[in-house]
Design an enzyme around this catalytic site. Structure first.
Site, PDB file in Angstrom:
ATOM      1  N   GLY A  73       0.812  -1.230   0.000  1.00  0.00           N
ATOM      2  CA  GLY A  73       0.000   0.000   0.000  1.00  0.00           C
ATOM      3  C   GLY A  73       0.836   1.267   0.000  1.00  0.00           C
ATOM      4  O   GLY A  73       0.447   2.286   0.569  1.00  0.00           O
ATOM      5  N   CYS A 131      -0.980   2.404  -9.507  1.00  0.00           N
ATOM      6  CA  CYS A 131      -1.658   2.644  -8.229  1.00  0.00           C
ATOM      7  C   CYS A 131      -3.076   3.164  -8.496  1.00  0.00           C
ATOM      8  O   CYS A 131      -3.374   3.633  -9.598  1.00  0.00           O
ATOM      9  CB  CYS A 131      -0.858   3.641  -7.402  1.00  0.00           C
ATOM     10  N   GLY A 216       7.636 -12.567  -8.663  1.00  0.00           N
ATOM     11  CA  GLY A 216       8.505 -13.736  -8.491  1.00  0.00           C
ATOM     12  C   GLY A 216       8.506 -14.631  -9.729  1.00  0.00           C
ATOM     13  O   GLY A 216       7.878 -14.317 -10.749  1.00  0.00           O
ATOM     14  N   GLY A 264      13.200  -7.572  -8.194  1.00  0.00           N
ATOM     15  CA  GLY A 264      12.492  -7.327  -6.944  1.00  0.00           C
ATOM     16  C   GLY A 264      12.546  -8.503  -5.987  1.00  0.00           C
ATOM     17  O   GLY A 264      13.353  -8.539  -5.049  1.00  0.00           O
TER      18      GLY A 264
HETATM   19  C1  LIG Z   1       7.036  -6.195  -1.363  1.00  0.00           C
HETATM   20  C2  LIG Z   1       6.910  -5.495  -2.688  1.00  0.00           C
HETATM   21  C3  LIG Z   1       6.703  -4.117  -2.717  1.00  0.00           C
HETATM   22  C4  LIG Z   1       6.586  -3.456  -3.935  1.00  0.00           C
HETATM   23  N1  LIG Z   1       6.416  -2.098  -3.948  1.00  0.00           N
HETATM   24  C5  LIG Z   1       6.394  -1.438  -5.132  1.00  0.00           C
HETATM   25  C6  LIG Z   1       6.336  -0.026  -5.164  1.00  0.00           C
HETATM   26  O1  LIG Z   1       6.336   0.661  -4.126  1.00  0.00           O
HETATM   27  N2  LIG Z   1       6.291   0.579  -6.388  1.00  0.00           N
HETATM   28  C7  LIG Z   1       6.329  -0.123  -7.563  1.00  0.00           C
HETATM   29  O2  LIG Z   1       6.301   0.481  -8.644  1.00  0.00           O
HETATM   30  N3  LIG Z   1       6.401  -1.480  -7.548  1.00  0.00           N
HETATM   31  C8  LIG Z   1       6.438  -2.137  -6.374  1.00  0.00           C
HETATM   32  N4  LIG Z   1       6.568  -3.497  -6.369  1.00  0.00           N
HETATM   33  C9  LIG Z   1       6.657  -4.231  -7.639  1.00  0.00           C
HETATM   34  C10 LIG Z   1       8.127  -4.509  -8.016  1.00  0.00           C
HETATM   35  O3  LIG Z   1       8.842  -3.311  -8.211  1.00  0.00           O
HETATM   36  C11 LIG Z   1       8.210  -5.364  -9.301  1.00  0.00           C
HETATM   37  O4  LIG Z   1       7.590  -4.645 -10.352  1.00  0.00           O
HETATM   38  C12 LIG Z   1       7.508  -6.702  -9.138  1.00  0.00           C
HETATM   39  O5  LIG Z   1       7.744  -7.239  -7.845  1.00  0.00           O
HETATM   40  C13 LIG Z   1       7.943  -7.712 -10.194  1.00  0.00           C
HETATM   41  O6  LIG Z   1       9.313  -7.990 -10.088  1.00  0.00           O
HETATM   42  P1  LIG Z   1       9.879  -9.278  -9.293  1.00  0.00           P
HETATM   43  O7  LIG Z   1       9.136 -10.477  -9.789  1.00  0.00           O
HETATM   44  O8  LIG Z   1      11.352  -9.277  -9.616  1.00  0.00           O
HETATM   45  O9  LIG Z   1       9.629  -9.043  -7.851  1.00  0.00           O
HETATM   46  C14 LIG Z   1       6.667  -4.184  -5.153  1.00  0.00           C
HETATM   47  C15 LIG Z   1       6.876  -5.566  -5.114  1.00  0.00           C
HETATM   48  C16 LIG Z   1       7.003  -6.224  -3.902  1.00  0.00           C
HETATM   49  C17 LIG Z   1       7.249  -7.707  -3.911  1.00  0.00           C
END
Ligand SMILES: Cc1cc2nc3c(=O)[nH]c(=O)nc-3n(C[C@H](O)[C@H](O)[C@H](O)COP(=O)(O)O)c2cc1C
Length: 307
Positions: A73, A131, A216, A264
């Site tokens: 959030g 968002c 993930g 991420g």
């Molecule tokens: C715990 C968590 C918090 C995240 N917070 C944000 C955020 O604040 N802003 C944003 O643009 N994406 C946010 N994301 C999305 C990540 O930046 C990324 O786009 C997404 O996790 C896919 O990449 P991954 O599979 O390598 O994690 C968040 C992801 C996770 C897991």
């Protein structure tokens, strides 16, 4: 031969194509004890908003098969506090900083970016367009609103503006093109995928908000598809994101058309994974005797090569 990992993205030079992904690496500088920050291509900060936000109530993270759901959030200290301390500390790391920004309306994005632009420290802005707006609809699912945000921010930003899009649309390449037409200097593809997990012991949803964003390993092929499709439709560069755990995963995104990647969930598991991914890319280039990482961008994307 040591391959050249250096890359230019939206006019900025980065020492390698591996960035952190927003929201998974805090403000960035706090992790200096856990990882050699100077090895990273760039730090993408957690999303900053105009006013501070407490975020959603717990539970807001849950593991699922080959991935996780989150509903943080947008918890953050707000842009005024951000420019006072974290931005200063980030600047001292010497690593290029991409500040992620969100808002519920155009003026919130604009005011946040104005405050950031009054200080130095950000090499680029990443607009988190996934968002909810004031009507609780995702900003980038409303094309005119998304374009309005990008155009308005471009007018006040002093650095390149990258549009981070939600993958939950019928044709991501149309949305990437719309971002480009509105003036974006690059796109990030993609954010998380809306998902639900239910506890079969309690018969209740596992997250406080029921729905969360899935990330993930399990999302990787869908996000590679986003990059593949968008690459054929746009000229601005792409940050590939979603499920990157290894150097091979990063190379896959780049072969589909990403110029750089952001990581991420893998860095939440261990920040050291970011370094392993950089080393993994280098290994693959060495094995294939490829001189520069720039030479692999879009190589598996026949459609664009043909035009
Ligand atoms: C715990 C968590 C918090 C995240 N917070 C944000 C955020 O604040 N802003 C944003 O643009 N994406 C946010 N994301 C999305 C990540 O930046 C990324 O786009 C997404 O996790 C896919 O990449 P991954 O599979 O390598 O994690 C968040 C992801 C996770 C897991």
């Amino acid at each position: 031969m040591t391959p050249d990992l250096g890359i230019e993205f939206a006019g900025i030079k980065f020492k390698n194509p591996v960035f952190t992904a927003s929201g998974t690496f805090g403000y960035g500088y706090e992790l200096a004890d856990l990882i050699s920050l100077e090895k990273l291509g760039a730090i993408v900060t957690k999303t900053i908003t105009l006013e501070p936000r407490l975020g959603n109530v717990q539970p807001r993270i849950v593991e699922v098969a080959s991935g996780m759901l989150n509903t943080i959030g947008l918890q953050n200290i707000g842009v005024k506090a951000f420019v006072e301390e974290p931005l200063d500390n980030l600047r001292k790391t010497g690593v290029p900083v991409i500040v992620s920004v969100a808002g519920a309306a155009v003026n919130e994005y604009v005011e946040t970016v104005k405050t950031l632009s009054a200080r130095s420290g950000a090499s680029a802005i990443e607009l988190n367009l996934s968002c909810p707006n004031l009507k609780k609809k995702i900003v980038c699912h409303d094309l005119p609103l998304m374009q309005d945000v990008v155009k308005s921010v471009k007018k006040v930003a002093k650095v390149p503006v990258i549009a981070k899009l939600s993958p939950l649309v019928a044709d991501i390449s149309e949305f990437a093109l719309a971002a480009q037409n509105a003036g974006a200097d690059g796109v990030t593809l993609a954010n998380t995928y809306p998902a639900v997990a239910i506890d079969v012991k309690t018969f209740k949803p596992k997250l406080s908000t029921v729905k969360g964003g899935m990330s993930g390993t399990c999302v990787k092929p869908m996000s590679v598809r986003c990059v593949y499709d968008a690459y054929q439709n746009i000229k601005i560069p792409i940050i590939g994101c979603g499920g990157i755990m290894t150097g091979e995963d990063a190379v896959e995104f780049m072969l589909a058309g990403a110029s750089v990647v952001s990581v991420g969930s893998a860095s939440l598991l261990s920040p050291e994974n970011l370094i392993k991914i950089i080393d993994g890319i280098e290994e693959i280039l060495k094995e294939k005797n490829i001189k520069s990482v720039r030479d692999i961008i879009g190589v598996a994307n026949a459609a664009r090569k043909a035009c």
